[in-house]
Design a protein around this motif. Sequence first.
Motif, PDB file in Angstrom:
ATOM      1  N   ILE A 114       0.872  -1.161   0.000  1.00 55.93           N
ATOM      2  CA  ILE A 114       0.000   0.000   0.000  1.00 55.93           C
ATOM      3  C   ILE A 114       0.913   1.215   0.000  1.00 55.93           C
ATOM      4  N   SER A 115       0.480   2.271  -0.641  1.00 49.67           N
ATOM      5  CA  SER A 115       1.239   3.521  -0.645  1.00 49.67           C
ATOM      6  C   SER A 115       0.256   4.652  -0.386  1.00 49.67           C
ATOM      7  N   ALA A 116       0.117   4.978   0.897  1.00 48.27           N
ATOM      8  CA  ALA A 116      -0.849   6.001   1.308  1.00 48.27           C
ATOM      9  C   ALA A 116      -0.414   7.375   0.818  1.00 48.27           C
ATOM     10  N   LYS A 117      -1.392   8.184   0.467  1.00 49.73           N
ATOM     11  CA  LYS A 117      -1.180   9.571   0.059  1.00 49.73           C
ATOM     12  C   LYS A 117      -1.773  10.474   1.144  1.00 49.73           C
ATOM     13  N   PHE A 118      -1.172  11.630   1.349  1.00 50.57           N
ATOM     14  CA  PHE A 118      -1.446  12.414   2.537  1.00 50.57           C
ATOM     15  C   PHE A 118      -1.925  13.820   2.216  1.00 50.57           C
ATOM     16  N   ARG A 119      -2.458  14.461   3.251  1.00 54.22           N
ATOM     17  CA  ARG A 119      -2.803  15.880   3.230  1.00 54.22           C
ATOM     18  C   ARG A 119      -2.047  16.551   4.382  1.00 54.22           C
ATOM     19  N   ALA A 120      -1.698  17.806   4.225  1.00 49.98           N
ATOM     20  CA  ALA A 120      -0.833  18.489   5.191  1.00 49.98           C
ATOM     21  C   ALA A 120      -1.389  18.433   6.612  1.00 49.98           C
ATOM     22  N   ALA A 121      -2.678  18.690   6.767  1.00 51.00           N
ATOM     23  CA  ALA A 121      -3.269  18.697   8.112  1.00 51.00           C
ATOM     24  C   ALA A 121      -3.192  17.316   8.751  1.00 51.00           C
ATOM     25  N   GLY A 122      -3.401  16.284   7.945  1.00 52.73           N
ATOM     26  CA  GLY A 122      -3.340  14.925   8.475  1.00 52.73           C
ATOM     27  C   GLY A 122      -1.950  14.552   8.921  1.00 52.73           C
ATOM     28  N   ILE A 123      -0.939  14.957   8.172  1.00 49.96           N
ATOM     29  CA  ILE A 123       0.449  14.662   8.550  1.00 49.96           C
ATOM     30  C   ILE A 123       0.784  15.340   9.876  1.00 49.96           C
ATOM     31  N   ALA A 124       0.439  16.613   9.992  1.00 51.38           N
ATOM     32  CA  ALA A 124       0.727  17.350  11.228  1.00 51.38           C
ATOM     33  C   ALA A 124       0.048  16.700  12.427  1.00 51.38           C
ATOM     34  N   ALA A 125      -1.191  16.226  12.235  1.00 46.55           N
ATOM     35  CA  ALA A 125      -1.927  15.596  13.333  1.00 46.55           C
ATOM     36  C   ALA A 125      -1.270  14.275  13.738  1.00 46.55           C
ATOM     37  N   GLU A 126      -0.877  13.466  12.764  1.00 48.99           N
ATOM     38  CA  GLU A 126      -0.244  12.182  13.082  1.00 48.99           C
ATOM     39  C   GLU A 126       1.093  12.387  13.787  1.00 48.99           C
ATOM     40  N   LEU A 127       1.857  13.372  13.349  1.00 47.84           N
ATOM     41  CA  LEU A 127       3.129  13.652  14.007  1.00 47.84           C
ATOM     42  C   LEU A 127       2.904  14.153  15.436  1.00 47.84           C
ATOM     43  N   ALA A 128       1.913  15.003  15.627  1.00 43.13           N
ATOM     44  CA  ALA A 128       1.623  15.522  16.967  1.00 43.13           C
ATOM     45  C   ALA A 128       1.235  14.394  17.919  1.00 43.13           C
ATOM     46  N   GLU A 129       0.430  13.455  17.423  1.00 44.15           N
ATOM     47  CA  GLU A 129       0.021  12.320  18.257  1.00 44.15           C
ATOM     48  C   GLU A 129       1.205  11.448  18.651  1.00 44.15           C
ATOM     49  N   SER A 130       2.280  11.504  17.859  1.00 42.97           N
ATOM     50  CA  SER A 130       3.453  10.673  18.120  1.00 42.97           C
ATOM     51  C   SER A 130       4.555  11.415  18.860  1.00 42.97           C
ATOM     52  N   GLY A 131       4.310  12.673  19.243  1.00 44.70           N
ATOM     53  CA  GLY A 131       5.293  13.408  20.033  1.00 44.70           C
ATOM     54  C   GLY A 131       6.193  14.327  19.235  1.00 44.70           C
ATOM     55  N   PHE A 132       5.728  14.766  18.069  1.00 46.02           N
ATOM     56  CA  PHE A 132       6.491  15.704  17.239  1.00 46.02           C
ATOM     57  C   PHE A 132       5.647  16.941  16.950  1.00 46.02           C
ATOM     58  N   ALA A 133       6.322  18.062  16.815  1.00 42.87           N
ATOM     59  CA  ALA A 133       5.661  19.303  16.408  1.00 42.87           C
ATOM     60  C   ALA A 133       6.271  19.761  15.093  1.00 42.87           C
ATOM     61  N   VAL A 134       5.448  19.941  14.069  1.00 42.79           N
ATOM     62  CA  VAL A 134       5.939  20.362  12.765  1.00 42.79           C
ATOM     63  C   VAL A 134       6.408  21.817  12.849  1.00 42.79           C
ATOM     64  N   GLN A 135       7.671  22.046  12.432  1.00 45.69           N
ATOM     65  CA  GLN A 135       8.255  23.388  12.437  1.00 45.69           C
ATOM     66  C   GLN A 135       8.299  24.014  11.041  1.00 45.69           C
ATOM     67  N   ARG A 136       8.425  23.168  10.020  1.00 46.37           N
ATOM     68  CA  ARG A 136       8.453  23.649   8.643  1.00 46.37           C
ATOM     69  C   ARG A 136       7.690  22.658   7.766  1.00 46.37           C
ATOM     70  N   TRP A 137       7.036  23.178   6.735  1.00 42.11           N
ATOM     71  CA  TRP A 137       6.313  22.346   5.771  1.00 42.11           C
ATOM     72  C   TRP A 137       6.547  22.912   4.377  1.00 42.11           C
ATOM     73  N   TRP A 138       7.028  22.037   3.476  1.00 45.42           N
ATOM     74  CA  TRP A 138       7.321  22.481   2.117  1.00 45.42           C
ATOM     75  C   TRP A 138       6.693  21.526   1.107  1.00 45.42           C
ATOM     76  N   THR A 139       6.334  22.056  -0.056  1.00 47.32           N
ATOM     77  CA  THR A 139       5.918  21.218  -1.180  1.00 47.32           C
ATOM     78  C   THR A 139       6.713  21.644  -2.418  1.00 47.32           C
ATOM     79  N   ASP A 140       6.684  20.798  -3.437  1.00 53.03           N
ATOM     80  CA  ASP A 140       7.267  21.179  -4.719  1.00 53.03           C
ATOM     81  C   ASP A 140       6.328  22.174  -5.396  1.00 53.03           C
ATOM     82  N   GLU A 141       6.775  22.733  -6.509  1.00 54.26           N
ATOM     83  CA  GLU A 141       5.999  23.778  -7.166  1.00 54.26           C
ATOM     84  C   GLU A 141       4.633  23.294  -7.643  1.00 54.26           C
ATOM     85  N   GLN A 142       4.528  21.998  -7.969  1.00 51.33           N
ATOM     86  CA  GLN A 142       3.255  21.460  -8.453  1.00 51.33           C
ATOM     87  C   GLN A 142       2.408  20.853  -7.336  1.00 51.33           C
ATOM     88  N   ASN A 143       2.877  20.998  -6.085  1.00 51.07           N
ATOM     89  CA  ASN A 143       2.120  20.529  -4.927  1.00 51.07           C
ATOM     90  C   ASN A 143       1.832  19.023  -5.004  1.00 51.07           C
TER      91      ASN A 143
END
Length: 329
Positions: A284-313
């Motif tokens: 399986i190769s899950a695809k993500f959304r920015a808010a979901g990634i931040a939430a999963e990281l927060a639940e695991s003890g991380f705080a997102v400090q920077r978020w970047w995408t490529d030009e085509q998102n």
Amino acid sequence: MTEPELDVHREPADTAAALREDVRYGFSAAQKWLPAKWFYDARGSELFEQITKLPEYYPTRAEREILAREADEIARVTGAPTLVELGSGSSEKTRLLLDGLRSSGTLKTFVPLDVSASALEEAVTAIRADYPGLDVRGVVGDFTEHLGLLPGGPPRLVVFLGGTIGNFLPAERSKFLRSVRDVLTEGEWLLLGTDLVKDPDTLMRAYDDAAGVTAQFDLNMLRVVNELLGADFDLSRFTHESYWDADNEWIEMRLRAREEMTVRIPGADLTVRFADGEYIRTEISAKFRAAGIAAELAESGFAVQRWWTDEQNRFGVSLARATEDEVIE
């Protein structure tokens, strides 16, 4: 040239034993499956490198675009003396981070971890040649088992690139991210690459290319089972396919039986029957959304400090910091 010394936490016998367990469990399930890590022997690693260069396979190019643009910022924010790469493969994109950290003057140690000793030896040899004076400490192991054995001093920057986090089911993903947090001290860093949700046609073509390289890569898993466990899979009797699961927002790779057959796997003491059209889920190769990634990281003890995408998102890279552990009264 002398082969590089590696910290080996997974011997060939350990690999066969782990595959035996996964084959028994996965092939006994109502829906047959195997974990995606069994793609990656030396041949599988070579095929994946070919996949990353295919016109349909955008994730590698998109992630490289981000790292090339932001490597200096990552180095500035983290100030990391130790770079740890999980599932390093060829470490090609990691050179952008090594260059950034070296330019910032903090880099002392690079720790690539990979399950494939051959791929790791090649990467370590190349990195040592190109970065004289850098302490390169290759670790042969499984990032789901051997995180606590990784060398290097804090503040470490752990990188998990390529969207590989998407190969985990949600519960497995949570467990894995927490295991990474558990080996880090407060203030250490995780750089995470995640493929983003996009139109299904683009996704499907990325996992079923016109040249058929992904099909060879998928079928290689059966060759690995043949080689390590003495199975008699006839690869010509299976066909590769990809499927977009819109409800779960992930791609599945599958090997579908072209006909009814029986396969013997002596190394697992198992005989497996396949109906005509029955398939093995190989990834399986899950695809993500920015808010979901931040939430999963927060639940695991991380705080997102920077978020970047490529030009085509198409792809996202998050830089997250290990937060203070909660004290439970």
